[in-house]
Design a protein around this motif. Structure first.
Motif, PDB file in Angstrom:
ATOM      1  N   ASN A 164      16.069   2.438  17.492  1.00  0.00           N
ATOM      2  CA  ASN A 164      14.952   2.621  16.510  1.00  0.00           C
ATOM      3  C   ASN A 164      13.559   1.744  17.041  1.00  0.00           C
ATOM      4  O   ASN A 164      12.532   1.932  16.413  1.00  0.00           O
ATOM      5  CB  ASN A 164      15.385   2.078  15.054  1.00  0.00           C
ATOM      6  CG  ASN A 164      16.279   3.057  14.408  1.00  0.00           C
ATOM      7  OD1 ASN A 164      16.187   4.107  14.794  1.00  0.00           O
ATOM      8  ND2 ASN A 164      17.125   2.673  13.499  1.00  0.00           N
ATOM      9  N   LYS A 202      21.912   1.509  16.996  1.00  0.00           N
ATOM     10  CA  LYS A 202      21.052   2.024  16.000  1.00  0.00           C
ATOM     11  C   LYS A 202      19.677   1.290  16.084  1.00  0.00           C
ATOM     12  O   LYS A 202      18.617   1.846  16.215  1.00  0.00           O
ATOM     13  CB  LYS A 202      21.636   2.354  14.718  1.00  0.00           C
ATOM     14  CG  LYS A 202      20.584   2.948  13.684  1.00  0.00           C
ATOM     15  CD  LYS A 202      21.373   3.202  12.324  1.00  0.00           C
ATOM     16  CE  LYS A 202      20.565   3.863  11.163  1.00  0.00           C
ATOM     17  NZ  LYS A 202      21.033   4.150   9.916  1.00  0.00           N
ATOM     18  N   PRO A 242      23.213   6.912  22.024  1.00  0.00           N
ATOM     19  CA  PRO A 242      23.398   6.978  20.716  1.00  0.00           C
ATOM     20  C   PRO A 242      25.086   7.429  20.422  1.00  0.00           C
ATOM     21  O   PRO A 242      25.715   8.147  21.106  1.00  0.00           O
ATOM     22  CB  PRO A 242      22.568   8.197  20.136  1.00  0.00           C
ATOM     23  CG  PRO A 242      22.378   8.828  21.703  1.00  0.00           C
ATOM     24  CD  PRO A 242      22.464   7.636  22.694  1.00  0.00           C
ATOM     25  N   LYS A 268      27.844   0.297  16.815  1.00  0.00           N
ATOM     26  CA  LYS A 268      27.070   1.153  16.365  1.00  0.00           C
ATOM     27  C   LYS A 268      25.765   0.737  15.561  1.00  0.00           C
ATOM     28  O   LYS A 268      24.621   1.280  15.887  1.00  0.00           O
ATOM     29  CB  LYS A 268      27.570   2.079  15.465  1.00  0.00           C
ATOM     30  CG  LYS A 268      28.884   2.927  16.056  1.00  0.00           C
ATOM     31  CD  LYS A 268      29.274   4.101  15.457  1.00  0.00           C
ATOM     32  CE  LYS A 268      29.975   3.703  14.027  1.00  0.00           C
ATOM     33  NZ  LYS A 268      30.270   5.001  13.256  1.00  0.00           N
ATOM     34  N   TYR A 293      24.929   9.450  15.168  1.00  0.00           N
ATOM     35  CA  TYR A 293      23.429   8.932  14.997  1.00  0.00           C
ATOM     36  C   TYR A 293      22.156   9.774  14.329  1.00  0.00           C
ATOM     37  O   TYR A 293      21.644   9.609  13.325  1.00  0.00           O
ATOM     38  CB  TYR A 293      23.092   8.286  16.350  1.00  0.00           C
ATOM     39  CG  TYR A 293      21.566   7.816  16.395  1.00  0.00           C
ATOM     40  CD1 TYR A 293      21.162   6.446  15.976  1.00  0.00           C
ATOM     41  CD2 TYR A 293      20.582   8.598  17.055  1.00  0.00           C
ATOM     42  CE1 TYR A 293      20.056   6.100  15.896  1.00  0.00           C
ATOM     43  CE2 TYR A 293      19.286   8.206  17.101  1.00  0.00           C
ATOM     44  CZ  TYR A 293      19.086   6.925  16.483  1.00  0.00           C
ATOM     45  OH  TYR A 293      17.839   6.153  16.458  1.00  0.00           O
ATOM     46  N   GLN A 319      20.278  10.473  10.391  1.00  0.00           N
ATOM     47  CA  GLN A 319      18.968  10.574  10.021  1.00  0.00           C
ATOM     48  C   GLN A 319      18.376  11.447   9.084  1.00  0.00           C
ATOM     49  O   GLN A 319      17.575  11.684   8.634  1.00  0.00           O
ATOM     50  CB  GLN A 319      18.151  10.609  11.331  1.00  0.00           C
ATOM     51  CG  GLN A 319      18.631   9.905  12.662  1.00  0.00           C
ATOM     52  CD  GLN A 319      18.700   8.152  12.215  1.00  0.00           C
ATOM     53  OE1 GLN A 319      17.808   7.769  11.612  1.00  0.00           O
ATOM     54  NE2 GLN A 319      19.567   7.745  12.589  1.00  0.00           N
TER      55      GLN A 319
END
Length: 507
Positions: A410, A406, A309, A402, A313, A317
């Protein structure tokens, strides 16, 4: 007395490290008093000098080969498969005095002041201007000046011997004394210090510090600082790769940060492992643009997938981040027009390209965007602190990396793999530093320290292997001999050294 066989010495040292015994004198004592150690040594009694000589001078030539053979054994026995590996680093203190530091900035400051003194002296001796003195030839000029001053002093001595007038003799003596002071300053101060700073710069290389008692050690901030005030201590950055809590590769580096250690460590790892892992799992300390690109490869053929990450990151969220209007990622982007739309519905258009180096010297490409007008915007105080229009510095390459990271994190399957990182690689460091109490190297120099950590990594793997075997065969062992002993497995495995498939180099 006949020489001791390296296989026997290797067994004894590895067993000693599993028992938290690292001193060569204590290993010597263990061979004389400890029954398992006596069995492994075949009742031979090498002294501490022999043990230390073997560990410090002989083992560097064989340690990596033996470690690789051990890893291959783990693969053949099904304990590891290299589908994914976990990478992390820690700092271990060097065998160096924490007060014998040399700093790059101090050397540069002292060297600059010394050169100013040298130039002033040379100007006085040769009657020249500063512009006529070449920076690279100061040492050469000092040597010439010493010879010239010696000749002038000799001439003054000759004149002094034949001179009769007392006033002129006094003047000659005074001039000779002044020239002698200049000559002494050059020979005993300026030249030695100039050469000393040059040697120190060579030792430093690209680093900012080193220890006088271990030139390869760099001063770093340690988490286990005994003063609890964040002081710097000489140490090494230890990088390891693990799977199933087995160490499958290791490397020692003089750089404090993990980011710059990742690429050389992975290159070494890919050259030594029997197969390249599909996924490399690491923490945010490794998630830089250059490391993401290294994982992809130059020809867009992925070397491996870096599952790490980036530094923001987790923040992205949070509800607070998503509501922050100053964050460009919360803005609307129109790809066909290459513009951002700010929260006040104003266009932030592309202006120019820019290049700049980051803190470690890596060159990055940026696209600069600027808002059409922020003068009367009611949201400006929440969006930017700039006096003029809001600017956006966008790194397309890094943002693309990035976005991929991500998406990968996920994914439920990959997220589950990443979640194992803490219980895989962190536990290894906990075992080495906590259970085995290995917090400081005994040897000095990068090559010897690299070997010493290899000796630590092998006992860790041996203990882990013994633990697995104990868990798998616990019931049978209880029925046959009662409560099983961990040493029985370590002893049986160490007894295999010298037999196929293990091989030792010739001495």
């Amino acid at each position: 007395m006949p020489p001791f066989h390296p296989k026997m010495l290797l067994k004894v040292i590895l067993y000693a490290y599993t028992q938290k015994i690292y001193s060569s004198r204590k290993i010597e004592q263990m061979i004389q008093e400890n029954l398992p150690a006596m069995w492994l040594a075949g009742m031979q009694t090498p002294d501490h000098r022999t043990i230390n000589d073997f560990r410090g001078f002989r083992m560097p030539t064989m340690m990596e080969s033996i470690f690789e053979q051990f890893v291959i054994q783990l693969v053949e026995q099904g304990f590891i498969d290299f589908e994914h590996i976990f990478v992390d680093g820690t700092k271990i203190e060097a065998n160096a005095n924490k007060y014998t530091f040399v700093w790059r900035k101090s050397i540069e400051n002292y060297d600059e002041k010394l050169r100013m003194k040298i130039k002033a002296l040379l100007q006085e001796i040769h009657q020249v201007t500063k512009d006529e003195l070449e920076e690279e030839k100061l040492e050469e000029e000092l040597i010439k000046s010493t010879a010239q001053l010696g000749e002038e002093i000799q001439e003054l001595e000759e004149q002094y011997e034949v001179e009769i007038d007392s006033e002129k003799r006094k003047e000659l003596r005074s001039k000779k004394s002044e020239l002698s002071k200049q000559k002494k300053a050059i020979e005993s101060d300026y030249l030695p210090r100039l050469r000393k700073y040059e040697v120190q710069r060579e030792i430093l290389g690209e680093r900012n510090s080193y220890s006088k008692t271990d030139h390869d050690a760099t001063f770093m901030r340690m988490k286990d600082d005994h003063m609890k005030n964040g002081q710097l201590k000489a140490g090494y950055n230890v990088q390891i790769a693990t799977q199933n809590q087995f160490i499958v590769g290791y490397g020692l580096y003089q750089r404090p940060g993990d980011t710059r250690c990742f690429q050389p460590f992975m290159e070494k790892l890919m050259a030594s492992l029997p197969t390249v892992s599909k996924q490399v799992v690491a923490d945010a300390g490794y998630a830089s643009e250059e490391n993401y690109l290294f994982a992809i490869g130059e020809e867009k053929e992925p070397r491996f997938e870096l599952l790490a990450p980036y530094n923001t990151y987790l923040k992205e969220q949070t509800r607070k981040y998503k509501k922050d209007i100053s964050k460009v990622k919360n803005w609307t982007y129109l790809e066909e027009d290459d513009i951002f739309i700010c929260p006040n519905n104003r266009k932030v258009a592309f202006k120019r390209y820019s290049k700049r180096k980051n803190s470690i010297g890596y060159l990055q490409d940026f696209k600069i965007y600027e808002c059409e007008d922020c003068s009367d915007c009611p949201m400006k105080s929440l969006c930017t602190k700039a006096k003029g229009n809001r600017q956006v510095h966008w790194n397309p390459t890094y943002e693309e990396m990035k976005a991929k990271a991500k998406t990968a994190l996920n994914d439920k399957q990959k997220a589950a793999i990443y979640a194992k990182r803490k219980v895989d690689v962190e536990i290894v460091f906990g075992n080495i530093k906590g259970n085995l109490s290995f917090n400081r190297f005994l040897l000095r120099g990068l090559e010897k320290v690299q070997t010493e950590f290899g000796i630590v990594a092998m006992p860790h793997n041996l203990l882990k292997l013994a633990g697995f075997r104990l868990a798998n065969f616990r019931n049978k062992e209880k029925e046959r001999i009662g409560k099983p002993k961990t040493f029985s497995f370590i002893r049986s495995f160490l007894g295999l050294f010298g037999q196929a498939p293990f091989s030792m180099p010739n001495f």
